[in-house]
Design a protein around this motif. Structure first.
Motif, PDB file in Angstrom:
ATOM      1  N   ILE A  48     -44.919  25.918  67.210  1.00  0.00           N
ATOM      2  CA  ILE A  48     -43.861  26.829  66.780  1.00  0.00           C
ATOM      3  C   ILE A  48     -44.465  28.235  66.812  1.00  0.00           C
ATOM      4  O   ILE A  48     -45.647  28.410  66.484  1.00  0.00           O
ATOM      5  CB  ILE A  48     -43.348  26.429  65.376  1.00  0.00           C
ATOM      6  N   THR A  49     -43.681  29.215  67.228  1.00  0.00           N
ATOM      7  CA  THR A  49     -44.237  30.567  67.355  1.00  0.00           C
ATOM      8  C   THR A  49     -44.153  31.370  66.062  1.00  0.00           C
ATOM      9  O   THR A  49     -45.039  32.173  65.787  1.00  0.00           O
ATOM     10  CB  THR A  49     -43.536  31.356  68.475  1.00  0.00           C
ATOM     11  N   GLN A  50     -43.116  31.153  65.274  1.00  0.00           N
ATOM     12  CA  GLN A  50     -42.930  31.895  64.032  1.00  0.00           C
ATOM     13  C   GLN A  50     -42.657  30.929  62.882  1.00  0.00           C
ATOM     14  O   GLN A  50     -41.981  29.916  63.084  1.00  0.00           O
ATOM     15  CB  GLN A  50     -41.736  32.850  64.150  1.00  0.00           C
ATOM     16  N   PRO A  51     -43.154  31.247  61.679  1.00  0.00           N
ATOM     17  CA  PRO A  51     -42.799  30.416  60.519  1.00  0.00           C
ATOM     18  C   PRO A  51     -41.281  30.439  60.316  1.00  0.00           C
ATOM     19  O   PRO A  51     -40.620  31.443  60.599  1.00  0.00           O
ATOM     20  CB  PRO A  51     -43.500  31.103  59.349  1.00  0.00           C
ATOM     21  N   THR A  52     -40.755  29.318  59.839  1.00  0.00           N
ATOM     22  CA  THR A  52     -39.312  29.191  59.649  1.00  0.00           C
ATOM     23  C   THR A  52     -39.035  28.504  58.326  1.00  0.00           C
ATOM     24  O   THR A  52     -39.691  27.521  57.985  1.00  0.00           O
ATOM     25  CB  THR A  52     -38.700  28.329  60.782  1.00  0.00           C
ATOM     26  N   CYS A  53     -38.041  29.004  57.617  1.00  0.00           N
ATOM     27  CA  CYS A  53     -37.583  28.322  56.405  1.00  0.00           C
ATOM     28  C   CYS A  53     -36.577  27.267  56.844  1.00  0.00           C
ATOM     29  O   CYS A  53     -35.550  27.594  57.443  1.00  0.00           O
ATOM     30  CB  CYS A  53     -36.954  29.312  55.426  1.00  0.00           C
ATOM     31  N   ILE A  54     -36.874  26.002  56.572  1.00  0.00           N
ATOM     32  CA  ILE A  54     -35.995  24.920  57.000  1.00  0.00           C
ATOM     33  C   ILE A  54     -35.152  24.363  55.854  1.00  0.00           C
ATOM     34  O   ILE A  54     -34.235  23.593  56.087  1.00  0.00           O
ATOM     35  CB  ILE A  54     -36.793  23.790  57.698  1.00  0.00           C
ATOM     36  N   ARG A  55     -35.459  24.760  54.632  1.00  0.00           N
ATOM     37  CA  ARG A  55     -34.640  24.377  53.477  1.00  0.00           C
ATOM     38  C   ARG A  55     -34.790  25.454  52.416  1.00  0.00           C
ATOM     39  O   ARG A  55     -35.894  25.874  52.093  1.00  0.00           O
ATOM     40  CB  ARG A  55     -35.082  23.028  52.928  1.00  0.00           C
ATOM     41  N   ASP A  64     -46.943  26.851  62.297  1.00  0.00           N
ATOM     42  CA  ASP A  64     -47.931  26.278  63.205  1.00  0.00           C
ATOM     43  C   ASP A  64     -49.293  26.193  62.523  1.00  0.00           C
ATOM     44  O   ASP A  64     -49.676  27.093  61.768  1.00  0.00           O
ATOM     45  CB  ASP A  64     -48.031  27.127  64.474  1.00  0.00           C
ATOM     46  N   SER A  65     -50.029  25.135  62.806  1.00  0.00           N
ATOM     47  CA  SER A  65     -51.348  24.939  62.194  1.00  0.00           C
ATOM     48  C   SER A  65     -52.359  26.004  62.633  1.00  0.00           C
ATOM     49  O   SER A  65     -53.357  26.218  61.960  1.00  0.00           O
ATOM     50  CB  SER A  65     -51.892  23.545  62.528  1.00  0.00           C
ATOM     51  N   GLN A  66     -52.081  26.693  63.749  1.00  0.00           N
ATOM     52  CA  GLN A  66     -52.975  27.745  64.222  1.00  0.00           C
ATOM     53  C   GLN A  66     -52.659  29.105  63.594  1.00  0.00           C
ATOM     54  O   GLN A  66     -53.379  30.077  63.810  1.00  0.00           O
ATOM     55  CB  GLN A  66     -52.926  27.847  65.753  1.00  0.00           C
ATOM     56  N   ALA A  67     -51.591  29.172  62.799  1.00  0.00           N
ATOM     57  CA  ALA A  67     -51.275  30.395  62.063  1.00  0.00           C
ATOM     58  C   ALA A  67     -52.319  30.574  60.964  1.00  0.00           C
ATOM     59  O   ALA A  67     -52.956  29.615  60.522  1.00  0.00           O
ATOM     60  CB  ALA A  67     -49.876  30.303  61.466  1.00  0.00           C
ATOM     61  N   THR A  68     -52.477  31.797  60.511  1.00  0.00           N
ATOM     62  CA  THR A  68     -53.433  32.073  59.436  1.00  0.00           C
ATOM     63  C   THR A  68     -52.739  31.969  58.078  1.00  0.00           C
ATOM     64  O   THR A  68     -51.508  31.977  57.988  1.00  0.00           O
ATOM     65  CB  THR A  68     -54.036  33.480  59.571  1.00  0.00           C
ATOM     66  N   PHE A  69     -53.553  31.898  57.049  1.00  0.00           N
ATOM     67  CA  PHE A  69     -53.017  31.942  55.692  1.00  0.00           C
ATOM     68  C   PHE A  69     -52.290  33.270  55.456  1.00  0.00           C
ATOM     69  O   PHE A  69     -51.339  33.334  54.692  1.00  0.00           O
ATOM     70  CB  PHE A  69     -54.126  31.734  54.661  1.00  0.00           C
ATOM     71  N   PHE A  70     -52.729  34.321  56.148  1.00  0.00           N
ATOM     72  CA  PHE A  70     -52.068  35.619  56.028  1.00  0.00           C
ATOM     73  C   PHE A  70     -50.646  35.539  56.596  1.00  0.00           C
ATOM     74  O   PHE A  70     -49.717  36.111  56.029  1.00  0.00           O
ATOM     75  CB  PHE A  70     -52.886  36.699  56.743  1.00  0.00           C
ATOM     76  N   HIS A  82     -48.691  33.783  53.973  1.00  0.00           N
ATOM     77  CA  HIS A  82     -48.495  34.726  52.863  1.00  0.00           C
ATOM     78  C   HIS A  82     -47.360  35.700  53.190  1.00  0.00           C
ATOM     79  O   HIS A  82     -46.453  35.893  52.383  1.00  0.00           O
ATOM     80  CB  HIS A  82     -49.804  35.485  52.590  1.00  0.00           C
ATOM     81  N   ASN A  83     -47.422  36.315  54.373  1.00  0.00           N
ATOM     82  CA  ASN A  83     -46.380  37.279  54.767  1.00  0.00           C
ATOM     83  C   ASN A  83     -45.001  36.631  54.798  1.00  0.00           C
ATOM     84  O   ASN A  83     -44.012  37.235  54.372  1.00  0.00           O
ATOM     85  CB  ASN A  83     -46.696  37.901  56.127  1.00  0.00           C
ATOM     86  N   PHE A  84     -44.935  35.404  55.285  1.00  0.00           N
ATOM     87  CA  PHE A  84     -43.661  34.715  55.332  1.00  0.00           C
ATOM     88  C   PHE A  84     -43.124  34.452  53.927  1.00  0.00           C
ATOM     89  O   PHE A  84     -41.950  34.680  53.647  1.00  0.00           O
ATOM     90  CB  PHE A  84     -43.773  33.398  56.110  1.00  0.00           C
ATOM     91  N   ILE A  85     -43.975  33.984  53.040  1.00  0.00           N
ATOM     92  CA  ILE A  85     -43.551  33.702  51.662  1.00  0.00           C
ATOM     93  C   ILE A  85     -43.057  34.979  50.988  1.00  0.00           C
ATOM     94  O   ILE A  85     -41.995  35.004  50.358  1.00  0.00           O
ATOM     95  CB  ILE A  85     -44.691  33.058  50.847  1.00  0.00           C
ATOM     96  N   VAL A  86     -43.823  36.042  51.118  1.00  0.00           N
ATOM     97  CA  VAL A  86     -43.456  37.314  50.498  1.00  0.00           C
ATOM     98  C   VAL A  86     -42.104  37.802  51.020  1.00  0.00           C
ATOM     99  O   VAL A  86     -41.238  38.224  50.250  1.00  0.00           O
ATOM    100  CB  VAL A  86     -44.570  38.365  50.755  1.00  0.00           C
ATOM    101  N   GLN A  87     -41.920  37.715  52.317  1.00  0.00           N
ATOM    102  CA  GLN A  87     -40.653  38.145  52.913  1.00  0.00           C
ATOM    103  C   GLN A  87     -39.507  37.234  52.474  1.00  0.00           C
ATOM    104  O   GLN A  87     -38.442  37.711  52.079  1.00  0.00           O
ATOM    105  CB  GLN A  87     -40.771  38.140  54.430  1.00  0.00           C
TER     106      GLN A  87
END
Length: 174
Positions: free
Chosen positions: A117-124, A22-28, A31-36
């Protein structure tokens, strides 16, 4: 608004991740999603950079503000929403996950959807991510480079003849 990012690496041509966030999510949050998603250690210092079309760094968004200044112009991940800096398709980012060797992931926002969207999601998900730490660089470190060497005052403050500077009397400055 949902932003969709494609993430690639110059270290592994097979690696691709596509993320919806979501565009209202922070860069943090990103970051957390990428790291996980990549299995990286989240305690490491990282930064995002907004770049131009040729991947030249423009604006840094840091994990933490190390300047300590209250009115700092530094952008910090947990205080900066994606929508504040990312406003159009094809906008590019670097995610520097190893600042000591400048290793990065390349990110491009390829689609915007007028949904939430409420949570970041990996779509590919394809390929193996680059390792967080460059094992070759670690193997090549020479431990002798890090030994404590005793410094002498002359090493820090060379004679005035050596550097062309004139000396000053400390009492003049008090």
């Amino acid at each position: 608004m949902i932003y969709k990012f494609r993430i690639i690496s110059s270290e592994n041509e097979e690696f691709i991740r596509e993320v919806a966030i979501d565009s209202q999510a922070t860069f943090f949050d990103l970051h957390n999603f990428i790291v996980q998603e990549l299995g990286y250690d989240k305690s490491q210092i990282t930064s995002f950079y907004i770049t131009d079309r040729n991947w030249h760094k423009e604006t840094e968004i840091t994990l933490i503000d190390m300047t300590g200044e209250e009115n700092s112009q530094i952008k910090v991940m947990d205080q900066t929403k994606l929508g504040e800096l990312i406003t159009e398709k094809k906008q590019r980012l670097l995610y520097v996950f190893d600042p000591f060797t400048e290793r990065s992931l390349f990110m491009e926002m390829y689609e915007m959807e007028d949904k939430t969207i409420t949570q970041p999601t990996c779509i590919r998900r394809r390929g193996t991510p680059p390792p967080q730490f460059d094992q070759d660089a670690i193997k090549n470190l020479d431990i002798d480079d890090f030994e404590d060497n005793e410094l002498k005052e002359d090493d820090i403050f060379p004679d005035e003849e050596d550097n062309g500077l004139t000396s000053f009397d400390e009492e003049e400055w008090i």
